[in-house]
Design an enzyme around this catalytic site. Structure first.
Site, PDB file in Angstrom:
ATOM      1  N   HIS A 130       0.859  -1.191   0.000  1.00 30.79           N
ATOM      2  CA  HIS A 130       0.000   0.000   0.000  1.00 30.79           C
ATOM      3  C   HIS A 130       0.893   1.239   0.000  1.00 30.79           C
ATOM      4  CE1 HIS A 130      -2.822   3.094   1.379  1.00 30.79           C
ATOM      5  NE2 HIS A 130      -3.783   2.294   0.951  1.00 30.79           N
ATOM      6  N   GLU A 132       0.705   4.126   1.325  1.00 28.16           N
ATOM      7  CA  GLU A 132       0.940   4.757   2.628  1.00 28.16           C
ATOM      8  C   GLU A 132       2.015   3.997   3.412  1.00 28.16           C
ATOM      9  OE1 GLU A 132      -1.026   5.397   6.972  1.00 28.16           O
ATOM     10  OE2 GLU A 132      -2.460   5.395   5.298  1.00 28.16           O
TER      11      GLU A 132
END
Length: 313
Positions: A130, A132
Site C-alpha cells: 500500500h 501509505e
C-alpha cells in the site's frame, strides 16, 4: 415495483470524503487553476476512479516514476505520503512540489523520524504494497518491520528490543489492528505506542457507523474503488457482522440480485468516494424499487486541514 426488491435505504453517517481527501483534491485543483495544465501527480491522488478521471479531464497527469515528469514541472505528492527517497529525487530534479500527504499520515512520519533519532526501531501494522505503508517505511533506510497479521508478529525479528515502537497504517480495520497490536504488546511488552492511535478519525467513524448500520439492514453497499483500503475495510466489517456486503465503484456495478428478498439496504461510502456517486447509487436502488430513504444519526465531522503555502488563488 418488484415485491422482491429492497423497499428502504438507510444511509450511514458519516460517510464519504474526509478532511485529508478534501484537502488533497483541492491542492490539485488549485495547482491547475494557478499554474495551468499539466500538473503531475505521483500516484493516484486518492484511491477513487471517478476522482482520478475527473482530475485527468482537467489536466492532471498521474505518474508513478518521477522520470516521467519534465524538469521544472509542478508535482503533487498523493494523500498517502511518499518516502524520503522520492522527496529527495523530486528535489534533485528541481520540481515545484506541493505535498498533499494527509496531515494524519504526516503525523506518523514525524513520530517515526523523532523516535528514530532516539535509536528506536519500529513495528508497522499495515498492508504490504500500500502506498501509505511504502511512504512510512521509506522514512527510514532500515529499522521498520512490517506485520500484516498476528502470525507475522510471531515471525518478526527486530535488531533489538530495548527501543521498539509501533506505528499503524491510518486506514486499517480498527478491530483487526487492535488484535495485531495486542499480539505485538504480548511479544514486546515494553514497546512504545503512539499517544493517540494512528488509525484516523474518519476511518474509525465510518467503521463505527457500519457497525450500527449492519444491525438494522439485510445488505450493505459500500461505494468505493477496489484500491481503497478504508472502503474495503467497511465491506469486510459488515460481512464479519453477518450481513451481505458489496463494494461498487459506480452505480452501474450494483447488481439487482443483491437486493432480492431484502427489505432494507444500508449504504455507505469510503473516505475517498464523492457524494455524487452515493447519490447515483441511491437513484439506482430507487429505480429497482426502493420507496424510502432514511439517514442514520451519526458523528458530525468538522475537521479541516490547511492548504500548503503558495496555493492561494
Amino acid at each position: 415495483m418488484s415485491a422482491a426488491a429492497a423497499k428502504e435505504i438507510l444511509l450511514a453517517e458519516p460517510r464519504g470524503f474526509c478532511a485529508g481527501v478534501d484537502r488533497a483534491i483541492e491542492i490539485v485543483e488549485r495547482a491547475l487553476a494557478k499554474f495551468g495544465a499539466p500538473i503531475y501527480v505521483r500516484h493516484e491522488i486518492v484511491h477513487n476512479t471517478y476522482v482520478v478521471n475527473d482530475l485527468k479531464s482537467k489536466g492532471a497527469i498521474f505518474i508513478e516514476d518521477l522520470a516521467e515528469v519534465p524538469p521544472g514541472a509542478t508535482l503533487v505528492f498523493s494523500a498517502h505520503g511518499v518516502s524520503k527517497a522520492v522527496q529527495e529525487e523530486a528535489r534533485q530534479r528541481g520540481f515545484h512540489v506541493f505535498d498533499a500527504t494527509c496531515p494524519l499520515v504526516t503525523k506518523v512520519h514525524v513520530e517515526v523520524a523523532k523516535l528514530a533519532r532516539e535509536g528506536y526501531e519500529f513495528i508497522m501494522i499495515g498492508h504490504k504494497g500500500h502506498p501509505e505503508v511504502e511512504g512510512t517505511m521509506g522514512q527510514l533506510e532500515s529499522g521498520i518491520h512490517l506485520v500484516e497479521d498476528i502470525d507475522d508478529v510471531a515471525r518478526v525479528q527486530p535488531g533489538q528490543t530495548e527501543k521498539l515502537a509501533v506505528v499503524t497504517q491510518t486506514t486499517l480495520s480498527v478491530d483487526d489492528a487492535a488484535g495485531i497490536a495486542a499480539a505485538v504488546r504480548q511479544r514486546f511488552p515494553a514497546i512504545r505506542e503512539p499517544k493517540q492511535q494512528d488509525i484516523c478519525y474518519a476511518t474509525q467513524n465510518r467503521q463505527d457507523a457500519v457497525k450500527v448500520l449492519s444491525q438494522q439492514v439485510e445488505v450493505v453497499i459500500v461505494v468505493g474503488s477496489p484500491t481503497s483500503s478504508n472502503s474495503n475495510r467497511l465491506a469486510e466489517l459488515a460481512r464479519k457482522l453477518g450481513v451481505d456486503s458489496y463494494m461498487v465503484d459506480s452505480a452501474d456495478e450494483l447488481q439487482p440480485e443483491w437486493l432480492q428478498g431484502k427489505v432494507r439496504v444500508g449504504l455507505t461510502a469510503g473516505a475517498s468516494a464523492p457524494e455524487l456517486l452515493v447519490n447515483q447509487v441511491i437513484e439506482r436502488i430507487r429505480a429497482l424499487g426502493a420507496v424510502s430513504l432514511q439517514r442514520m444519526d451519526g458523528v458530525e465531522e468538522t475537521m479541516k486541514f490547511p492548504l500548503p503555502k503558495g496555493l492561494k488563488l
